[in-house]
Write a protein that holds these residues in place. Sequence first.
Motif, short mmCIF file in Angstrom:
data_model
loop_
_atom_site.label_atom_id
_atom_site.label_comp_id
_atom_site.label_asym_id
_atom_site.label_seq_id
_atom_site.Cartn_x
_atom_site.Cartn_y
_atom_site.Cartn_z
N PRO A 198 0.82 -1.23 0.00
CA PRO A 198 0.00 0.00 0.00
C PRO A 198 0.85 1.27 0.00
N LEU A 199 1.99 1.23 0.68
CA LEU A 199 2.88 2.39 0.69
C LEU A 199 3.40 2.68 -0.71
N LEU A 200 3.83 1.64 -1.41
CA LEU A 200 4.38 1.81 -2.75
C LEU A 200 3.32 2.24 -3.75
N GLN A 201 2.11 1.69 -3.62
CA GLN A 201 1.03 2.08 -4.53
C GLN A 201 0.71 3.56 -4.39
N GLN A 202 0.58 4.02 -3.16
CA GLN A 202 0.28 5.43 -2.94
C GLN A 202 1.43 6.31 -3.40
N ALA A 203 2.66 5.86 -3.14
CA ALA A 203 3.84 6.63 -3.54
C ALA A 203 3.94 6.74 -5.05
N CYS A 204 3.65 5.66 -5.76
CA CYS A 204 3.68 5.68 -7.23
C CYS A 204 2.64 6.65 -7.77
N TRP A 205 1.44 6.60 -7.21
CA TRP A 205 0.39 7.50 -7.65
C TRP A 205 0.78 8.95 -7.39
N TRP A 258 15.55 -0.13 -2.02
CA TRP A 258 15.98 -0.66 -3.32
C TRP A 258 14.79 -0.98 -4.22
N ILE A 259 13.66 -1.31 -3.62
CA ILE A 259 12.45 -1.53 -4.43
C ILE A 259 11.99 -0.22 -5.07
N THR A 260 12.06 0.87 -4.31
CA THR A 260 11.69 2.18 -4.88
C THR A 260 12.65 2.58 -6.00
N VAL A 261 13.93 2.27 -5.81
CA VAL A 261 14.91 2.57 -6.87
C VAL A 261 14.58 1.77 -8.14
N ALA A 262 14.22 0.51 -7.95
CA ALA A 262 13.88 -0.35 -9.09
C ALA A 262 12.62 0.17 -9.80
N ILE A 263 11.63 0.59 -9.02
CA ILE A 263 10.40 1.12 -9.61
C ILE A 263 10.69 2.38 -10.43
N VAL A 289 12.33 1.41 -13.70
CA VAL A 289 11.38 0.84 -14.65
C VAL A 289 10.50 1.93 -15.25
N VAL A 290 10.00 2.82 -14.42
CA VAL A 290 9.13 3.90 -14.91
C VAL A 290 9.88 4.78 -15.91
N ILE A 291 11.11 5.16 -15.56
CA ILE A 291 11.90 6.00 -16.45
C ILE A 291 12.19 5.29 -17.78
N SER A 292 12.50 4.00 -17.70
CA SER A 292 12.77 3.23 -18.92
C SER A 292 11.55 3.18 -19.83
N LEU A 293 10.37 2.97 -19.24
CA LEU A 293 9.14 2.91 -20.03
C LEU A 293 8.83 4.26 -20.68
#
Length: 241
Positions: free
Chosen positions: A8-15, A191-196, A199-203
């Motif tokens: 839930p933290l990552l979902q909200q942070a991504c949004w 490190w999960i946030t770094v990976a996200i 991925v977002v930047i690559s896309l």
Amino acid sequence: MTWAQMQPLLQQACWDTLYMVGWSTLIAVVGGLPLGVLLVLTDRGGILQNVVVNKVIGQVVNIARSMPFIILMVALMNFTRSITGTTIGREAAIVPLAIGAIPFFARLVETAVREVDGGLVEAVQAMGGNTWTVVRKVLVPESLPSLISSTTTTIVALIGYSAMAGTVGAGGLGDIAIRYGYQRFEVELMWITVAILAVVISLIQFAGDYAARFLHRRGGRSGPAPRLRLLKASTAPGKTV
């Protein structure tokens, strides 16, 4: 911290990150596009040549671009509070993000527009086209692939800025990485946030490059001669330019 707690933290942070970057990009394009075109038009040899105006705009853009983003956020706190009523949160972060991105995008637009063939501009002027016609039918359409690439570059830069804004409570993935990954030693989450982010930047980069190549190929197939015929038809007597 378990994945059930992280999700839930990552979902909200991504949004939050996408929200901040999306609105900032929109404002940067709306503000930076006319500014970049104006820098070209008012330069020496431009349609609206005005050295004084060009130098003033250029200096303002240069000063704004040279300011580190973290300092810009602090300097604009009172201005941000007057607009959003607060200096923290994603809405507040949009203000310095957009203001920082406008001059950045404007310089990219200037570079893209300068690459347009001057012969097309002269052709439209010879057919009676005014400044607005030149901008609308030549400068922007002919530089569109480069403008798409410039927008992509701006989005990628804004994602980095938004992560930096997380250090002062703006929310988003940067905030998660600092509050949990660094301050609470949740290295895995960091490190999960770094990976996200990677991925977002690559896309985004892939999508922007694909769109720019597609527009470039489509423009290349039309060629200068057909474009000039279309411009001539649109600026013929009786037509509105």
